[in-house]
Design an enzyme around this catalytic site. Sequence first.
Site, PDB file in Angstrom:
ATOM      1  N   HIS A 203      -9.126  -8.865   2.963  1.00 41.46           N
ATOM      2  CA  HIS A 203      -8.317 -10.050   2.667  1.00 41.46           C
ATOM      3  C   HIS A 203      -6.864  -9.896   3.110  1.00 41.46           C
ATOM      4  O   HIS A 203      -6.191 -10.890   3.384  1.00 41.46           O
ATOM      5  CB  HIS A 203      -8.375 -10.361   1.170  1.00 41.46           C
ATOM      6  CG  HIS A 203      -7.703  -9.338   0.311  1.00 41.46           C
ATOM      7  ND1 HIS A 203      -8.336  -8.186  -0.122  1.00 41.46           N
ATOM      8  CD2 HIS A 203      -6.434  -9.270  -0.203  1.00 41.46           C
ATOM      9  CE1 HIS A 203      -7.503  -7.467  -0.858  1.00 41.46           C
ATOM     10  NE2 HIS A 203      -6.349  -8.103  -0.918  1.00 41.46           N
TER      11      HIS A 203
ATOM     12  N   HIS B 227       4.507  -4.873  -6.100  1.00 41.84           N
ATOM     13  CA  HIS B 227       3.287  -5.024  -6.906  1.00 41.84           C
ATOM     14  C   HIS B 227       2.615  -3.670  -7.065  1.00 41.84           C
ATOM     15  O   HIS B 227       2.787  -2.759  -6.258  1.00 41.84           O
ATOM     16  CB  HIS B 227       2.337  -6.064  -6.330  1.00 41.84           C
ATOM     17  CG  HIS B 227       1.738  -5.775  -4.981  1.00 41.84           C
ATOM     18  ND1 HIS B 227       2.463  -5.369  -3.893  1.00 41.84           N
ATOM     19  CD2 HIS B 227       0.459  -5.870  -4.549  1.00 41.84           C
ATOM     20  CE1 HIS B 227       1.661  -5.236  -2.845  1.00 41.84           C
ATOM     21  NE2 HIS B 227       0.431  -5.518  -3.227  1.00 41.84           N
TER      22      HIS B 227
END
Length: 312
Positions: free
Chosen positions: A115, A179
Amino acid sequence: MSLALVTMSHSPLLEFNDPPAEVKAEVDAAFEQARSFVRDYDPTLVVAFAPDHYNGFFYDLMPPFCIGYEALGVGDYGTAEGPLDVPTELSERLAQHVIDHDVDVAISRRMELDHGAVQPLEILFGGIATVPTIPVFVNGVAKPFTSMRRVRLLGEAVGSFLATLDERVLVIGSGGLSHDPPVPQWATADEQARKLLLDGRHPTAAARDARQQRVIDAGKAFAAGTSPIRDLNPEWDRALMETLASGDLGPVDAMVPAEMAEAAGNSAHEVRTWVAAFGALGAAGPYEVGTRYYRPIREYIAGFGVMTAKTL
């Protein structure tokens, strides 16, 4: 010849975890601005800098950089499976050019993309084979990490090649920003996790679903404030975006991998794709940033940013 750029965060949780409606609307608007920018530019070639999350690259052989001569999506998190339209001869010339400019790069005649590479192509073009695309893998998850200076030099070497082409080239940088999702680390992984990190290619549907569900659940817990993962760092994110927009990438050379992880999470190393993309753009000449969006979005476990830019 001209170069344009879109750098954007990706998240496997885009279609699984919903932030508040107004935040979702902001993200959708930022994506639409990027799509409009790309439509107006009408690229004839895409060069996509992207990381991987132990779906295509593993510790049995983990290069810092790799250029794909052929590539296909693996279909994780509902993203597209199947081949990209990779101009192989052009990819071969690019790899030789990069090596000739003193940046060692691996090559793959069957690059598998997750992805991290596929999501931006789907968002911007509606598919993964609509425009000829050269994928460039930049390791952003597996230690040891090459220096940020080398990442910048990779981008500049790619850009100096692209500047010689009679093409409208769109450079994509996919990843980040701050993140710290639940990606296993070799040093702390148990035996089962290490098997995945070493060679987890082509899992069963059940194994992939279980792995993905753990990330989805982690995103829900993080949004609820019940997860132990490292918090997002908007100040760090905005400072990096400002540096990239300035046109002077020199400050990124001083970024240290361990300090990046401490400040912005283990997966903040994905910003290497942004640095490479801006390095490529800058190698073709002065550039100007167009649109810029940023918001820390806990539901996506990401400091979420989108930028567009174009050579002057």
